[in-house]
Design an enzyme around this catalytic site. Structure first.
Site, PDB file in Angstrom:
ATOM      1  N   ASP A 109      -6.807   5.705  -2.620  1.00  0.00           N
ATOM      2  CA  ASP A 109      -7.930   5.771  -1.309  1.00  0.00           C
ATOM      3  C   ASP A 109      -8.833   5.158  -1.622  1.00  0.00           C
ATOM      4  O   ASP A 109      -9.137   4.439  -2.691  1.00  0.00           O
ATOM      5  CB  ASP A 109      -8.012   7.110  -0.407  1.00  0.00           C
ATOM      6  CG  ASP A 109      -7.615   7.063   1.097  1.00  0.00           C
ATOM      7  OD1 ASP A 109      -7.490   6.584   1.940  1.00  0.00           O
ATOM      8  OD2 ASP A 109      -9.130   7.303   0.772  1.00  0.00           O
ATOM      9  N   ASP A 238       3.748   4.921   1.966  1.00  0.00           N
ATOM     10  CA  ASP A 238       2.182   4.529   2.501  1.00  0.00           C
ATOM     11  C   ASP A 238       2.766   3.718   3.998  1.00  0.00           C
ATOM     12  O   ASP A 238       2.791   2.786   3.339  1.00  0.00           O
ATOM     13  CB  ASP A 238       2.022   4.642   1.901  1.00  0.00           C
ATOM     14  CG  ASP A 238       0.424   4.579   1.978  1.00  0.00           C
ATOM     15  OD1 ASP A 238      -0.449   5.169   3.269  1.00  0.00           O
ATOM     16  OD2 ASP A 238      -0.271   4.678   1.009  1.00  0.00           O
ATOM     17  N   HIS A 267       1.065   8.718   1.669  1.00  0.00           N
ATOM     18  CA  HIS A 267       0.044   8.222   1.428  1.00  0.00           C
ATOM     19  C   HIS A 267      -0.393   9.090   0.109  1.00  0.00           C
ATOM     20  O   HIS A 267      -1.255   8.653  -0.882  1.00  0.00           O
ATOM     21  CB  HIS A 267      -1.056   8.346   2.007  1.00  0.00           C
ATOM     22  CG  HIS A 267      -2.882   7.170   1.853  1.00  0.00           C
ATOM     23  ND1 HIS A 267      -3.002   7.186   1.840  1.00  0.00           N
ATOM     24  CD2 HIS A 267      -3.461   8.832   2.134  1.00  0.00           C
ATOM     25  CE1 HIS A 267      -3.985   6.635   1.036  1.00  0.00           C
ATOM     26  NE2 HIS A 267      -4.347   7.968   1.802  1.00  0.00           N
TER      27      HIS A 267
END
Length: 286
Positions: A109, A238, A267
């Site tokens: 991320d 994701d 994710h």
């Protein structure tokens, strides 16, 4: 301010350590012996996200997982902007403080651009790279940009600060991974008040605001890190960092790349597939 929360040693069986950065007190863990691997989280998570990977690798690696200012057990410093550039600067100080050399960087991320930004400035000290569901280029898809606009609006910013929206909706809610009640509380309790959530509130804005930094990374990552051994561990379900969009860009940036597709993972891959990630890291960086 500091967060008054002590993790359950049954869930987070690590010794907390502290670094006095220029922005305030930074919390981290440093477990095991061997080649160092620096684990960089995104939003709205903290080093707790890497707990299974650390326990799986600390018998052969020195596993270091850091909480950025505003996240996890680190300080929420007054006057700090919590931008990706500022978090990168603190991470760079941290790397230099530990005198890390020949280290593997893992970014997930926002931990991808934060970690890679610090790494490009220290490319000669980087052994290899692990990327999981992240980006180091400007975020172009309309859905992502509209998410930024929505999450940056005044009403939603209020919900992020007052109701912990990002944690409740996207991490411990129906869109997040399967967590026990105790695990979910470890994500909630490190963001207990509106003041503690200021860092979270900035992250959606950075999808657009950090574009200059991401444009620079899109050039510098292939130029300075493109020949490093690299592993991409990707959650194929994701909807944020979609594999069809992201994996071709990663293939174009690195010349020595292996990709492990985590077929059922979404994710938060460290929650969905920690054992497969640890196995892939150990195989790629023996």
């Amino acid at each position: 301010m500091m967060v008054d929360f002590v993790p359950d040693p049954g869930l987070y069986p690590f010794t907390s350590r502290w670094f006095e950065s220029s922005a305030g007190t930074v919390h981290y863990i440093d477990e095991g012996d061997g080649p160092p691997i620096l684990l960089c989280h995104g939003s709205p998570t903290w080093s707790f996200l890497y707990r299974h990977i650390v326990t799986g690798l600390r018998d052969r690696y020195r596993c270091i997982a850091v909480d950025y200012p505003g996240f996890g057990l680190s300080e929420r410093p007054d006057g700090f902007g919590y931008t990706i550039a500022e978090l990168t600067s603190v991470l760079g100080e941290f790397i230099d403080h530990l005198e890390l050399d020949e280290f593997v960087l893992m970014g997930h991320d926002w931990g991808g651009p934060i970690g890679l930004s610090a790494a490009t400035a220290r490319a000669e000290r980087v052994r290899g790279i692990v990327l999981g569901n992240t980006a180091f280029w400007p975020i172009e898809p309309l859905a992502n940009r509209m998410f930024s606009v929505l999450m940056s609006s005044r009403p939603v910013q209020r919900r992020i600060l007052e109701r912990n929206l990002l944690v409740e909706q996207f991490l411990v809610g129906k869109y997040g991974p399967a967590l026990t009640a105790a695990e979910a509380e470890h994500y909630r309790q490190v963001q207990p008040t509106p003041d503690a959530r200021r860092g979270l509130s900035v992250m959606p804005k950075e999808i657009r605001a950090a574009r200059p930094l991401l444009e620079e990374l899109a050039v510098n990552v292939p130029r300075l890190l493109g020949d490093k051994p690299t592993l991409a561990v990707w959650g194929m379900q994701d909807i944020v960092f979609r594999p069809k969009t992201c994996l071709p860009k990663i293939r174009g940036a690195f010349t020595d790349l292996e990709i492990v597709e985590l077929t059922d993972a979404k994710h938060f891959i460290q929650e969905d597939a920690p054992d497969r990630i640890a196995t892939a890291i150990a195989a790629r960086f023996p």
